[in-house]
Write a protein that holds these residues in place. Structure first.
Motif, PDB file in Angstrom:
ATOM      1  N   ALA B 286      -3.699  35.994  35.809  1.00  0.00           N
ATOM      2  CA  ALA B 286      -3.931  35.929  37.258  1.00  0.00           C
ATOM      3  C   ALA B 286      -2.926  36.811  37.986  1.00  0.00           C
ATOM      4  CB  ALA B 286      -3.822  34.483  37.744  1.00  0.00           C
ATOM      5  N   ASN B 289      -3.319  40.682  37.378  1.00  0.00           N
ATOM      6  CA  ASN B 289      -4.500  41.204  38.064  1.00  0.00           C
ATOM      7  C   ASN B 289      -4.299  41.230  39.573  1.00  0.00           C
ATOM      8  OD1 ASN B 289      -7.164  42.204  38.028  1.00  0.00           O
ATOM      9  ND2 ASN B 289      -7.937  40.196  38.617  1.00  0.00           N
ATOM     10  N   PHE B 290      -3.755  40.157  40.116  1.00  0.00           N
ATOM     11  CA  PHE B 290      -3.482  40.122  41.565  1.00  0.00           C
ATOM     12  C   PHE B 290      -2.501  41.235  41.949  1.00  0.00           C
ATOM     13  CE2 PHE B 290      -4.857  36.199  43.987  1.00  0.00           C
ATOM     14  CZ  PHE B 290      -5.825  35.812  43.084  1.00  0.00           C
ATOM     15  N   VAL B 293      -4.210  44.648  41.977  1.00  0.00           N
ATOM     16  CA  VAL B 293      -5.164  44.792  43.070  1.00  0.00           C
ATOM     17  C   VAL B 293      -4.440  44.865  44.413  1.00  0.00           C
ATOM     18  CG1 VAL B 293      -7.025  43.617  44.307  1.00  0.00           C
ATOM     19  CG2 VAL B 293      -7.052  43.689  41.812  1.00  0.00           C
ATOM     20  N   MET B 294      -3.399  44.074  44.566  1.00  0.00           N
ATOM     21  CA  MET B 294      -2.701  44.038  45.854  1.00  0.00           C
ATOM     22  C   MET B 294      -1.547  45.019  45.939  1.00  0.00           C
ATOM     23  SD  MET B 294      -2.859  40.038  46.533  1.00  0.00           S
ATOM     24  CE  MET B 294      -4.461  39.281  46.517  1.00  0.00           C
TER      25      MET B 294
END
Lengths: 365, 482
Positions: B286, B289-290, B293-294
């Motif tokens: 998690a 990936n976060f 993306v951010m």
């Protein structure tokens, strides 16, 4: 059945707007915090619009506030976040990857840096991957650090409850799981005006809050909502109908069912006092206790399965505090101890007539 | 026409980063000059291809894309109409993707394991050709002193637990370089989200031996008010989030913290530490990936010490360790020798610069070995050979390797060594005595900090408890003031 009955009623006689106003207007003015103008007023809006207004205000009044979750960028699957990204930019209002534990964990870290992290879990049925983050991390963040750190700026919004066609995974009411967790606050509003005031209070409360929104009422419940910024107090229940024979207590969408039952019971000469608990933890025992000491009888009702539901906690606490005054066993009208069933939803639900029967049985005990 | 077509083919075959770099005047040395950063060394022949070479299918049809020879073959075969599989591309959601006529499965690995960045050899000499971040004498000596201090603190607290004076302990034996050198490469404004085997990071930031002892004894001066087990340190002043026992839960927090730093335009990043076992948790995936993306400036620092309590990495994952997984999430990463203080220092220094300047997460995998037991509740000789532990404790000890380098620079002497050791030992014994004598936090603190204010149900429960204590005082510890 309740959902279907209400929708049908709404179609038949324009119920939603009128009854929404009738059911839930007034009464709460006395509990308003100073920010709130006496008497409310404002335009009639539905619940998702009220939530949307609250989010606009939260972002507008605090540059350190952020709104995020799955699909919130375009306005959210329930339209609660409409217009936010356009107005406040994609840095403050954004989609996240499809991962609830990531949303909760990210939100905790953001909140721990002194921000207001307003996270959306798309359905309460999908909150369980985030359970560890909420229970072991958010709830204990302040305590375990001796207040060196806190994530009090965290608010997790999530739609809960029956909607007539949601089946197992779009219908659940998982509030009781979170009520077993010291450090969290659990809030459930019953109407648009309540939703706006309680959500703003939750966002600004310096503790992590799980805020369950009754998705059944997103469009159905309409009432006048003040346009300005206002908050309603947490941990304060409200007597929304005075009565003398029995106390009825509930929260969220179930209050509409209880309200109907109160009206039908009145026709049979039974006077019901109806309480909206609003905050499940830490809950307002005093208001419930005072009412039960007056009526001598208590009925608790919620959509979640009866066993281990929060109604059990209320029943036990009131039995403890009001044993001498109770004239009948505490009645519980709740969901069945089954997974939430699709075609059997009308059988599963704690419907008006189930409540009415329990009122009669308790009053005549 | 044909020339243009050939040119297009050639351009397509270049690694994407390289083709974009054309005009870049300067490029940090640690990013290399020809390959995308995370790929260390050129990929060897994929395993799939090796299998097919000796198997039943033709190499031509199934060859891996990375084989230069196969690519050349394909070029020759490409028909004039340009409609061979490899020449078509479609805008799928997420970007344009070319087709290929061959049914090529991606190999499960690159074959050879990803190489490990190292500066010091086993004798503490810099490897010829190695490049690393300069360290001043002052910083170098402080790093060494704190590595020694950490080691002595571990030994003494471990003994204190064995004597029953504290309830629990957990050492960082063998991971002193990771602890201290990574901390030294950060700034105090960087936010640390630790697991639990990184007390050296806190030590580097200025947490005193007395503060460590206070926490382990859970006394009145413990910032955590005696609520958590020993080693669950935390300090707001030092930007070190309080340790919690669940594994990898701090990783997503680090992404949120890093995002906040970025929004505030701070010259700082977040760094979070975790072990090899932690990479199996959902929170690891998690968080990576976060972060990708951010575009969060966060360093994911994995201490791959080979053991998650008794579970070896061979039973933890089948990937080539941890660093490789960064690529799948679009995260730049490096594998580093965790027992080489200069390599760890240099890698974190560079990671920090990239994270902040480029607004991106970086994954650092430090290879090391957990020389101690998992904790005082564990006996690791039950599941791993004693001589393996002994080998890592002696021959591969990060402290002595780094000492050789420091001493080789004439920055350290045997006299300073013995002075340091006896001073730290004395300070620690003193700290333990003080911590032990200090009162425990009062009962009232049992009820505070659950919320910002004590709610009525807790006030009620406190009163009930106080009544019970009055009635049954013998049931309760005498060192906790009521």
């Amino acid at each position: 059945m309740a959902a279907r009955a209400l929708r049908e009623a709404g179609r038949r006689r324009g119920w939603a707007a009128e009854v929404g106003r009738r059911c839930f207007s007034g009464g709460s003015a006395g509990t308003a915090v100073p920010e709130r103008k006496e008497g409310g007023g404002g335009k009639p809006v539905n619940l998702f619009t009220a939530v949307n207004q609250a989010l606009h205000i939260a972002l507008d009044t605090d540059p350190r506030a952020y709104v995020f979750g799955e699909d919130v960028g375009f306005g959210g699957v329930f339209r609660c976040t409409t217009g936010l990204a356009d107005r406040f930019g994609k840095n403050r209002v954004f989609n996240t990857p499809l991962c609830e534990q990531g949303i909760a964990g990210f939100a905790i870290g953001l909140a721990a840096m002194g921000n207001r992290a307003i996270a959306e879990i798309q359905f309460a049925d999908y909150i369980f991957p985030a359970f560890d983050q909420i229970v072991n991390e958010a709830a204990k963040f302040r305590y375990r650090s001796g207040n060196e750190f806190n994530c009090g700026g965290l608010t997790i919004r999530t739609p809960y409850g029956a909607v007539g066609h949601g089946g197992h995974y779009h219908s659940q009411s998982p509030e009781a799981f979170f009520c077993h967790v010291p450090g969290l606050k659990v809030i459930i509003p019953r109407s648009p005006r309540e939703a706006k005031g309680l959500l703003l209070a939750s966002i600004r409360d310096p503790n992590p809050v799980v805020f369950f929104e009754p998705k059944w009422l997103y469009r159905l419940s309409v009432e006048e909502v003040p346009e300005e910024d206002y908050m309603l107090p947490l941990s304060q229940a409200e007597v929304i109908r005075k009565g003398s024979d029995i106390t009825l207590i509930g929260w969220g969408a179930q209050l509409a069912v209880l309200k109907e039952a109160c009206e039908d019971a009145a026709k049979d000469g039974v006077s019901c006092e109806l309480i909206d608990l609003k905050t499940l933890i830490p809950w307002d025992k005093e208001t419930v206790e005072a009412s039960v000491k007056k009526t001598g009888k208590l009925l608790v009702s919620h959509e979640a399965p009866i066993t281990g539901g929060f109604g059990a906690e209320i029943a036990a606490s009131i039995a403890e505090r009001c044993f001498q005054r109770l004239e009948a066993p505490v009645a519980r009208v709740c969901g069945l101890d089954t997974p939430f069933p699709l075609v059997y939803e009308p059988f599963y639900m704690p419907t008006k007539n189930k409540v009415l029967d329990a009122i009669k049985a308790t009053v005549n005990y | 026409m044909a020339a243009m077509w050939l040119a297009r083919r050639a351009a397509r075959r270049l690694p994407p980063l390289l083709s974009r770099q054309g005009g870049e005047p300067t490029r940090p040395w640690f990013l290399g000059s020809t390959a995308p950063p995370p790929v260390l060394g050129s990929p060897p022949l994929p395993a799939v291809e090796r299998i097919f070479r000796r198997g039943f299918c033709s190499v031509r049809r199934f060859a891996g894309e990375s084989s230069a020879a196969a690519a050349a073959d394909a070029d020759e075969e490409e028909p004039e109409n340009g409609f061979a599989g490899g020449d078509q591309a479609i805008d799928f959601p997420g970007g344009k993707v070319s087709f290929m006529a061959e049914m090529n499965f991606l190999p499960e690995s690159h074959g050879e394991r990803i190489k490990c960045y190292r500066v010091l050899d086993d004798d503490g000499k810099t490897i010829s050709g190695s490049r690393f971040q300069e360290v001043s004498k002052e910083v170098a000596v402080k790093m060494y002193s704190e590595m020694v201090t950490l080691h002595i603190m571990d030994n003494i607290f471990y003994e204190a637990q064995r004597q029953g004076r504290i309830s629990f302990y957990l050492t960082s034996n063998g991971e002193e370089a990771i602890n201290i050198a990574s901390a030294a490469a950060l700034s105090i404004d960087d936010i640390v989200l630790p697991q639990y085997r990184e007390p050296g990071v806190l030590m580097w930031r200025g947490f005193t031996l007395q503060e460590f002892a206070n926490q382990c004894f859970g006394n009145n001066m413990d910032y955590g008010k005696g609520r958590q087990m020993p080693i669950h340190y935390g300090s707001n002043r030092l930007n070190y989030f309080t340790v919690s026992s669940p594994i990898a839960t701090q990783l997503p927090h680090a992404v949120g913290a890093a995002y906040s730093l970025k929004m505030d335009k701070k010259d700082a990043c977040a760094i979070t530490y975790f072990g090899d076992g932690g990479t199996s948790e959902g929170d690891f995936h998690a968080a990576l990936n976060f972060a990708a993306v951010m575009e969060a400036p966060v360093i994911f620092f994995c201490r791959n010490n080979g053991w998650a309590i008794s579970t070896p990495t061979t039973e933890q994952f089948r990937s080539d360790g941890v660093v490789i997984r960064g690529q799948a999430y679009g995260i730049r990463g490096i594998r580093v020798d965790g027992n080489d203080a200069l390599a760890v220092y240099s890698a974190v220094h560079a990671a920090r610069e990239m994270a902040i300047a480029e607004g991106r997460p970086i994954l650092v995998e430090a290879l090391t070995y957990r020389v101690g037991h998992h904790s005082t509740s564990d006996d690791s000789t039950k599941y791993r050979p004693v001589d393996e532990i002994e080998h890592w404790r002696t021959a591969r000890d990060p402290i002595s390797r780094y000492r050789k380098w420091v001493q080789g620079n004439d920055w350290w002497s045997d006299a300073e060594e013995s002075e340091l050791r006896s001073r730290v030992r004395k300070e620690l014994l003193q700290a333990i005595q003080v911590a032990e004598r200090m009162q425990k936090p009062p009962v009232a603190e049992l009820f505070t900090d659950v919320y910002d204010q004590v709610p009525s149900n807790l006030r009620e429960q406190e009163q009930l408890l106080r009544d019970t204590i009055m009635k049954h005082p013998a049931d309760y510890p005498t060192d906790v003031p009521v």
